[in-house]
Design an enzyme around this catalytic site. Structure first.
Site, PDB file in Angstrom:
ATOM      1  CG  ASN A  32      -5.569   0.640  11.818  1.00  0.00           C
ATOM      2  OD1 ASN A  32      -5.872   0.165  12.907  1.00  0.00           O
ATOM      3  ND2 ASN A  32      -4.320   0.775  11.472  1.00  0.00           N
ATOM      4  CB  THR A  33      -8.535   4.783  13.709  1.00  0.00           C
ATOM      5  OG1 THR A  33      -7.258   5.100  13.150  1.00  0.00           O
ATOM      6  CG2 THR A  33      -8.708   5.518  15.021  1.00  0.00           C
ATOM      7  CE  LYS A  52      -2.843   2.801   3.072  1.00  0.00           C
ATOM      8  NZ  LYS A  52      -3.670   2.862   4.299  1.00  0.00           N
ATOM      9  N   GLY A  64      -8.142   8.837  10.231  1.00  0.00           N
ATOM     10  CA  GLY A  64      -8.484   8.847  11.654  1.00  0.00           C
ATOM     11  C   GLY A  64      -9.608   9.787  12.041  1.00  0.00           C
ATOM     12  CB  ALA A  86      -8.234   7.312   4.987  1.00  0.00           C
ATOM     13  N   GLY A  87     -10.679   7.366   7.149  1.00  0.00           N
ATOM     14  CA  GLY A  87     -11.803   8.172   7.587  1.00  0.00           C
ATOM     15  C   GLY A  87     -13.100   7.407   7.807  1.00  0.00           C
TER      16      GLY A  87
END
Lengths: 262, 66
Positions: free
Chosen positions: A210-211, A101, A162, A188-189
């Site tokens: 992820n987060t 990635k 995040g 993301a996000g």
């Protein structure tokens, strides 16, 4: 009939059945991360590379990732194409991993990907035989170039890393879905399963988070919720749901009412 | 002999080759990759790789990340 829409997701010659990809950062413990992967049958996970801390013994994270999982190494920490290329080569040397990635960031406030450096790194790494999945700002021209130089997929950001804001870039991702042939993985996000489902409903091929999972009170349950949402969103997309409308449309027949008198 | 390991300059007179230095620095070598002066040195070459003054070494491993 199999069309582009309902065909299975194949990246780098591998068929992906679980379209929810999980990042492994920020988990409170490695065993919790392992449970999140195994209990939801996560097939693709990302890892990063960092200097070892000689004073602090740290366990090898790879020991906590089931062997049949597809590892994708994130070039996070790279500020330009050369650094991303260097991390990719290190990753391959360390483990034989060739899924990369590409994440090139040199803005510390918004953490936005640098599309130009990302394109350069993609071109080089594809020529070296890597399976390259660039994380990018959803720009149609850049996505076309990434596809042209051999990216295995493109990974447009839904919103800032995040931020849990969901699909701030929805319209532009829709354009990529319409125009780009390689798989679109929204990255993301994505902070909630409903946002992941939304990305899949509009036709994204997969979602990476992820987060949202790692920082949840119960990451194992969160991974499960995301997996199910991604699957539901995919099925909804294939089901070709109706468009939203401004006026009402009755669900029940408008004739034969019980109390009608003539 | 001064060697820079992961950006920190250290006195590494006790180690003659890379293998000895790695063994003294980490407990596990699985998933570890070593760069010497910007070039990857494969595990099977660590023993033959003699260290010299002002070498720059990076020891890198996999960590959790998105």
């Amino acid at each position: 009939m199999q069309t582009k829409k309902n065909s299975p997701l194949i990246i780098g010659g591998k068929q992906i059945t679980n379209r929810f990809f999980l990042g492994t950062g920020k988990f409170k413990s490695k065993s919790e991360m392992k449970n999140a992967i195994t209990e939801s049958n996560i097939q693709v996970v990302t890892v990063a590379m960092r200097r070892i801390d000689a004073e602090k013994h740290s366990e090898n994270i790879l020991e906590y990732i089931p062997k049949d999982t597809i590892l994708m190494v994130n070039t996070s920490g790279a500020r330009n194409a050369d650094e991303a290329i260097r991390i990719a080569r290190l990753a391959r040397e360390a483990s034989g991993v060739d899924w990369i990635k590409i994440e090139v960031i040199n803005d510390s406030k918004y953490l936005l990907p640098d599309n130009y450096e990302t394109l350069k790194a993609t071109e080089t790494l594809v020529s070296e035989g890597f399976t390259v999945l660039p994380y990018m700002h959803p720009d149609l021209y850049v996505a076309r170039e990434l596809q042209k130089v051999g990216a295995a997929a493109v990974m447009p950001l839904g919103s800032l890393i995040g931020s849990s804001r969901g699909l701030d870039t929805r319209k532009f991702i829709e354009i990529l879905i319409d125009e780009i042939d390689v798989p679109i993985i929204v990255d993301a996000g994505i902070g909630k399963p409903s946002q992941a489902a939304e990305a899949m409903e509009i036709g994204a091929d997969a979602v990476l988070a992820n987060t949202a999972v790692a920082a949840a009170g119960d990451p194992v349950a969160a991974a499960r919720a995301f997996s199910l949402a991604v699957e539901a969103g995919r099925i909804a997309y294939l089901a070709q749901l109706n468009e939203a409308r401004e006026s009402a449309s009755a669900s029940s027949p408008l004739t034969g009412f019980l109390f009608e008198t003539s | 002999m001064k060697i820079t390991i992961n950006g920190k300059e250290t006195n590494s007179g006790a180690f003659t080759n890379l293998e000895e230095l790695v063994a003294a620095s980490v407990t596990k070598i699985d998933g570890l990759v070593v760069e010497l002066n910007g070039k990857i040195v494969r595990k099977n070459q660590w023993k033959e790789q003699i260290l010299k003054d002002s070498d720059k070494i990076e020891m890198i491993q996999f960590v959790g990340g998105g």
